[in-house]
Design a protein around this motif. Sequence first.
Motif, PDB file in Angstrom:
ATOM      1  N   ASP A  98       0.143  -1.198  -0.095  1.00 17.63           N
ATOM      2  CA  ASP A  98       0.208   0.141  -0.075  1.00 17.63           C
ATOM      3  C   ASP A  98       1.238   1.032  -0.377  1.00 17.63           C
ATOM      4  O   ASP A  98       0.557   2.132  -0.935  1.00 17.63           O
ATOM      5  N   TYR A  99       1.816   1.510   1.515  1.00 20.45           N
ATOM      6  CA  TYR A  99       2.275   2.767   0.864  1.00 20.45           C
ATOM      7  C   TYR A  99       3.841   2.442   1.200  1.00 20.45           C
ATOM      8  O   TYR A  99       4.088   1.264   2.104  1.00 20.45           O
ATOM      9  N   GLY A 117       3.815   3.158  -4.006  1.00 20.20           N
ATOM     10  CA  GLY A 117       2.570   2.404  -3.233  1.00 20.20           C
ATOM     11  C   GLY A 117       1.073   2.058  -3.777  1.00 20.20           C
ATOM     12  O   GLY A 117       0.803   3.124  -4.948  1.00 20.20           O
ATOM     13  N   ASP A 118       0.205   0.847  -4.315  1.00 19.30           N
ATOM     14  CA  ASP A 118      -0.892   0.873  -5.107  1.00 19.30           C
ATOM     15  C   ASP A 118      -1.473   1.440  -3.944  1.00 19.30           C
ATOM     16  O   ASP A 118      -2.993   1.937  -4.415  1.00 19.30           O
ATOM     17  N   LYS A 119      -1.462   2.337  -3.160  1.00 18.28           N
ATOM     18  CA  LYS A 119      -2.786   3.432  -2.481  1.00 18.28           C
ATOM     19  C   LYS A 119      -2.740   5.141  -3.212  1.00 18.28           C
ATOM     20  O   LYS A 119      -2.846   6.339  -2.665  1.00 18.28           O
ATOM     21  N   THR A 152       1.427  -2.195   4.543  1.00 19.02           N
ATOM     22  CA  THR A 152       0.371  -2.523   3.848  1.00 19.02           C
ATOM     23  C   THR A 152      -1.061  -3.131   4.966  1.00 19.02           C
ATOM     24  O   THR A 152      -0.996  -3.760   5.686  1.00 19.02           O
ATOM     25  N   ASN A 153      -2.329  -3.141   4.088  1.00 15.32           N
ATOM     26  CA  ASN A 153      -3.085  -3.902   5.006  1.00 15.32           C
ATOM     27  C   ASN A 153      -2.657  -5.492   4.112  1.00 15.32           C
ATOM     28  O   ASN A 153      -3.538  -6.008   4.417  1.00 15.32           O
ATOM     29  N   SER A 154      -1.975  -5.481   2.602  1.00 14.83           N
ATOM     30  CA  SER A 154      -2.067  -7.216   2.541  1.00 14.83           C
ATOM     31  C   SER A 154      -0.657  -7.641   3.303  1.00 14.83           C
ATOM     32  O   SER A 154      -0.518  -7.277   4.652  1.00 14.83           O
TER      33      SER A 154
END
Length: 231
Positions: A98-99, A117-119, A152-154
């Motif tokens: 995410d970050y 990041g993907d966010k 990240t949440n992943s």
Amino acid sequence: ILFFMPFSARAFDNKFVLEEGQDELVLNSGISYLEDPDGRFTLDEVREIAKQGMFKPSQQQLLNFTYTDSTYWFYTRLENSEILATQRYLEIGYPLLDYLDIYLDYSFREAVVFQTGDKRPFDSRPINHNRFIIPLELQPLESVQVLIRLKTNSLTQLPLTLWTHEALLEKTHKEQLVQGSYFGLMLTLLFINLLIYLYIRDNNYLRYVLLIFTIILFQASISGYFFQFVW
């Protein structure tokens, strides 16, 4: 204990020496990490912690901390042993983070910061790639301290590899050839079964089409291509 302390310090020095002909360098084993459960550490605080040698050395072949709410910091040093400047590319090979904040503290120049990041928007990536590629340029005999902040949440994992430009291009070309062939075959299978369904109206073929479509979506998402070309 005093006798073994200097040897232990060298064993966990986290310094990787870059040499000519070194096309690929895996950084996972030997890099240090720091868990920040509340995500409150500032960059200056983390730099001081790294200076004091309080990061925990990793012996994992793949930095993997499963699913966690903690923020993680990673630290290593790279040193150019050549009398010529060298261009390298740091690949973070997991696209679903995410970050990502990457801080490059060069010994001869000002620090460089990348926040991606993907966010964050895809344009935050310094290089247009389905994974995270960070360019590093080291002057002769120059070193750089690399600090990475990950939240990240992943799945919290950080596969790190350092590439030369030619080796990265070759690897990317081979991967895109394989992935393109895979997606091409899956799309062909999808359209064939869709045509069969439209012709004979058997709902089993429609279910199969939906299954293939979800498999394509899943594979394109975990490989980073959907975020690059669609999202």
